[in-house]
Design an enzyme around this catalytic site. Structure first.
Site, PDB file in Angstrom:
ATOM      1  N   ALA A 116      43.617  -7.377 -34.247  1.00 44.32           N
ATOM      2  CA  ALA A 116      44.066  -8.743 -34.533  1.00 44.32           C
ATOM      3  C   ALA A 116      42.895  -9.663 -34.870  1.00 44.32           C
ATOM      4  O   ALA A 116      43.012 -10.536 -35.724  1.00 44.32           O
ATOM      5  CB  ALA A 116      44.855  -9.288 -33.348  1.00 44.32           C
ATOM      6  N   CYS A 149      48.530  -4.075 -37.571  1.00 49.30           N
ATOM      7  CA  CYS A 149      47.680  -4.914 -36.729  1.00 49.30           C
ATOM      8  C   CYS A 149      48.059  -4.711 -35.268  1.00 49.30           C
ATOM      9  O   CYS A 149      49.235  -4.767 -34.913  1.00 49.30           O
ATOM     10  CB  CYS A 149      47.896  -6.374 -37.142  1.00 49.30           C
ATOM     11  SG  CYS A 149      47.008  -7.547 -36.148  1.00 49.30           S
ATOM     12  N   CYS A 150      47.059  -4.443 -34.448  1.00 50.84           N
ATOM     13  CA  CYS A 150      47.320  -4.309 -33.013  1.00 50.84           C
ATOM     14  C   CYS A 150      46.186  -4.969 -32.242  1.00 50.84           C
ATOM     15  O   CYS A 150      45.303  -5.582 -32.838  1.00 50.84           O
ATOM     16  CB  CYS A 150      47.504  -2.844 -32.623  1.00 50.84           C
ATOM     17  SG  CYS A 150      46.018  -1.860 -32.715  1.00 50.84           S
ATOM     18  N   ALA A 151      46.214  -4.833 -30.941  1.00 51.24           N
ATOM     19  CA  ALA A 151      45.235  -5.521 -30.106  1.00 51.24           C
ATOM     20  C   ALA A 151      43.803  -5.109 -30.449  1.00 51.24           C
ATOM     21  O   ALA A 151      42.963  -5.955 -30.711  1.00 51.24           O
ATOM     22  CB  ALA A 151      45.536  -5.278 -28.631  1.00 51.24           C
TER      23      ALA A 151
END
Length: 107
Positions: free
Chosen positions: A43, A11-13
């Protein structure tokens, strides 16, 4: 996929920075003969993915480490472990090391 398949969500921006890491993790898993499903998501899509996927572990990109407690609460009733990707491994795009981190979490 078999019951032994480990599903690791990164999960990242925006889901972009982890896509290269996913590719490297998949390559490392293939080289080691590990049955793993690895994917990245922004996210904003975590809730949706939790409904759709049978996830074993969630690894957060260092840039979204502030979400750790929030996501841990979301999965508190599920057998899903959550952690932040080792910053050095992330910076070096070390797929093997991040794969190892995700597998340790899911065991």
């Amino acid at each position: 996929m078999s019951e032994k398949t480990k599903t690791i969500m990164l999960c990242c921006a925006a889901g972009m920075s982890t896509s290269m890491l996913v590719t490297r993790m998949q390559k490392a898993a293939s080289e080691k003969g590990i049955d793993a499903k690895i994917f990245a998501c922004p996210a904003a899509e975590v809730d949706e993915k939790l409904e759709q996927e049978n996830i074993n572990s969630i690894l957060l990109g260092p840039q979204v480490r502030y979400l750790l407690d929030n996501i841990k609460k979301k999965v508190a009733d599920k057998p899903i472990k959550v952690d932040v990707i080792d910053m050095q491994a992330y910076g070096m795009m070390n797929g093997a090391k991040v794969l190892e981190q995700g597998l340790k979490l899911s065991n």
